[in-house]
Design a protein around this motif. Structure first.
Motif, PDB file in Angstrom:
ATOM      1  N   ALA A   1       0.844  -1.196   0.000  1.00  0.00           N
ATOM      2  CA  ALA A   1       0.000   0.000   0.000  1.00  0.00           C
ATOM      3  C   ALA A   1       0.881   1.248   0.000  1.00  0.00           C
ATOM      4  O   ALA A   1       1.975   1.245   0.571  1.00  0.00           O
ATOM      5  N   ALA A   2       0.391   2.310  -0.623  1.00  0.00           N
ATOM      6  CA  ALA A   2       1.145   3.565  -0.680  1.00  0.00           C
ATOM      7  C   ALA A   2       0.823   4.422   0.545  1.00  0.00           C
ATOM      8  O   ALA A   2      -0.347   4.584   0.898  1.00  0.00           O
ATOM      9  N   PRO A   3       1.854   4.965   1.192  1.00  0.00           N
ATOM     10  CA  PRO A   3       1.603   5.868   2.323  1.00  0.00           C
ATOM     11  C   PRO A   3       0.839   7.103   1.863  1.00  0.00           C
ATOM     12  O   PRO A   3       1.030   7.598   0.746  1.00  0.00           O
ATOM     13  N   LEU A   4      -0.034   7.595   2.726  1.00  0.00           N
ATOM     14  CA  LEU A   4      -0.777   8.819   2.437  1.00  0.00           C
ATOM     15  C   LEU A   4       0.017  10.021   2.929  1.00  0.00           C
ATOM     16  O   LEU A   4       0.686   9.952   3.971  1.00  0.00           O
ATOM     17  N   PRO A   5      -0.066  11.153   2.220  1.00  0.00           N
ATOM     18  CA  PRO A   5       0.579  12.371   2.713  1.00  0.00           C
ATOM     19  C   PRO A   5      -0.079  12.844   4.009  1.00  0.00           C
ATOM     20  O   PRO A   5      -1.282  12.638   4.218  1.00  0.00           O
ATOM     21  N   GLN A   6       0.698  13.482   4.872  1.00  0.00           N
ATOM     22  CA  GLN A   6       0.195  13.904   6.182  1.00  0.00           C
ATOM     23  C   GLN A   6      -1.035  14.788   6.059  1.00  0.00           C
ATOM     24  O   GLN A   6      -1.992  14.621   6.810  1.00  0.00           O
TER      25      GLN A   6
ATOM     26  N   GLU B   1      -3.333  14.803   3.801  1.00  0.00           N
ATOM     27  CA  GLU B   1      -4.505  13.998   3.443  1.00  0.00           C
ATOM     28  C   GLU B   1      -4.997  13.187   4.650  1.00  0.00           C
ATOM     29  O   GLU B   1      -6.197  13.073   4.879  1.00  0.00           O
ATOM     30  N   ILE B   2      -4.064  12.653   5.423  1.00  0.00           N
ATOM     31  CA  ILE B   2      -4.444  11.913   6.636  1.00  0.00           C
ATOM     32  C   ILE B   2      -5.226  12.835   7.560  1.00  0.00           C
ATOM     33  O   ILE B   2      -6.298  12.479   8.055  1.00  0.00           O
TER      34      ILE B   2
ATOM     35  N   VAL C   1       0.875   5.437   7.452  1.00  0.00           N
ATOM     36  CA  VAL C   1      -0.586   5.382   7.340  1.00  0.00           C
ATOM     37  C   VAL C   1      -0.974   5.300   5.862  1.00  0.00           C
ATOM     38  O   VAL C   1      -0.466   6.049   5.029  1.00  0.00           O
ATOM     39  N   THR C   2      -1.878   4.362   5.578  1.00  0.00           N
ATOM     40  CA  THR C   2      -2.360   4.158   4.215  1.00  0.00           C
ATOM     41  C   THR C   2      -3.886   4.198   4.183  1.00  0.00           C
ATOM     42  O   THR C   2      -4.545   4.306   5.221  1.00  0.00           O
ATOM     43  N   GLU C   3      -4.416   4.027   2.999  1.00  0.00           N
ATOM     44  CA  GLU C   3      -5.867   3.960   2.823  1.00  0.00           C
ATOM     45  C   GLU C   3      -6.476   2.834   3.651  1.00  0.00           C
ATOM     46  O   GLU C   3      -7.587   2.955   4.167  1.00  0.00           O
TER      47      GLU C   3
ATOM     48  N   ILE D   1      -7.216   4.128   7.126  1.00  0.00           N
ATOM     49  CA  ILE D   1      -8.369   5.029   7.128  1.00  0.00           C
ATOM     50  C   ILE D   1      -9.662   4.223   7.003  1.00  0.00           C
ATOM     51  O   ILE D   1     -10.654   4.501   7.688  1.00  0.00           O
ATOM     52  N   THR D   2      -9.653   3.201   6.164  1.00  0.00           N
ATOM     53  CA  THR D   2     -10.828   2.346   5.999  1.00  0.00           C
ATOM     54  C   THR D   2     -11.169   1.652   7.316  1.00  0.00           C
ATOM     55  O   THR D   2     -12.340   1.618   7.726  1.00  0.00           O
ATOM     56  N   LEU D   3     -10.162   1.127   7.998  1.00  0.00           N
ATOM     57  CA  LEU D   3     -10.402   0.476   9.289  1.00  0.00           C
ATOM     58  C   LEU D   3     -10.980   1.477  10.287  1.00  0.00           C
ATOM     59  O   LEU D   3     -11.972   1.194  10.957  1.00  0.00           O
ATOM     60  N   ALA D   4     -10.384   2.651  10.379  1.00  0.00           N
ATOM     61  CA  ALA D   4     -10.866   3.673  11.311  1.00  0.00           C
ATOM     62  C   ALA D   4     -12.304   4.068  10.996  1.00  0.00           C
ATOM     63  O   ALA D   4     -13.132   4.234  11.905  1.00  0.00           O
ATOM     64  N   THR D   5     -12.630   4.194   9.724  1.00  0.00           N
ATOM     65  CA  THR D   5     -13.984   4.569   9.305  1.00  0.00           C
ATOM     66  C   THR D   5     -14.994   3.507   9.712  1.00  0.00           C
ATOM     67  O   THR D   5     -16.082   3.822  10.226  1.00  0.00           O
ATOM     68  N   ARG D   6     -14.644   2.252   9.515  1.00  0.00           N
ATOM     69  CA  ARG D   6     -15.549   1.155   9.890  1.00  0.00           C
ATOM     70  C   ARG D   6     -15.742   1.107  11.403  1.00  0.00           C
ATOM     71  O   ARG D   6     -16.865   0.920  11.881  1.00  0.00           O
ATOM     72  N   VAL D   7     -14.667   1.281  12.168  1.00  0.00           N
ATOM     73  CA  VAL D   7     -14.774   1.252  13.627  1.00  0.00           C
ATOM     74  C   VAL D   7     -15.609   2.434  14.114  1.00  0.00           C
ATOM     75  O   VAL D   7     -16.488   2.282  14.962  1.00  0.00           O
ATOM     76  N   ALA D   8     -15.354   3.613  13.548  1.00  0.00           N
ATOM     77  CA  ALA D   8     -16.109   4.801  13.950  1.00  0.00           C
ATOM     78  C   ALA D   8     -17.601   4.634  13.678  1.00  0.00           C
ATOM     79  O   ALA D   8     -18.438   5.183  14.402  1.00  0.00           O
ATOM     80  N   ALA D   9     -17.948   3.870  12.663  1.00  0.00           N
ATOM     81  CA  ALA D   9     -19.359   3.659  12.326  1.00  0.00           C
ATOM     82  C   ALA D   9     -20.065   2.740  13.325  1.00  0.00           C
ATOM     83  O   ALA D   9     -21.257   2.915  13.580  1.00  0.00           O
TER      84      ALA D   9
END
Length: 101
Positions: free
Chosen positions: A3-8, A10-11, A80-82, A85-93
């Motif tokens: 996976a490609a790291p995300l720029p700070q 964007e994070i 940090v990669t996409e 963010i996907t994991l965090a989004t699912r947990v937050a939901a």
């Protein structure tokens, strides 16, 4: 393919939509406070299920009435990669359904 790291920037932009999630060094993290130990344990199990579905796992800590997560992507050199963010989004939901604040 790693996976490609995300720029700070964007994070930080993406985390602005995820209450409680912060960038801590090369990881994103959140601690949820719950109404009881049982509720915290329930959220922990739900997070474990999501992690298995995504095949992406965080450091997950169960406290008396807290659940703490922190995550980055080892295949991206610990950045940090996409996927994070996907994991965090699912947990937050799902966290509010367990009474998490």
């Amino acid at each position: 393919m790693p996976a490609a790291p995300l720029p700070q920037n964007e994070i930080e932009d993406r985390l602005s939509d995820l209450p409680g999630w912060t960038l801590e060094g090369d990881r994103i993290a959140c601690t949820y406070r719950l109404p009881s130990h049982f509720a915290a344990a329930g959220l922990t199990v739900h997070v474990a299920q999501i992690q298995d579905e995504l095949d992406h796992h965080s450091d997950l800590t169960l406290g008396y009435n807290t659940v703490a997560l922190s995550v980055n992507s080892h295949d991206a050199g610990g950045k940090v990669t996409e996927k994070d963010i996907t994991l965090a989004t699912r947990v937050a939901a799902v966290a509010p359904g367990h009474g998490a604040k």
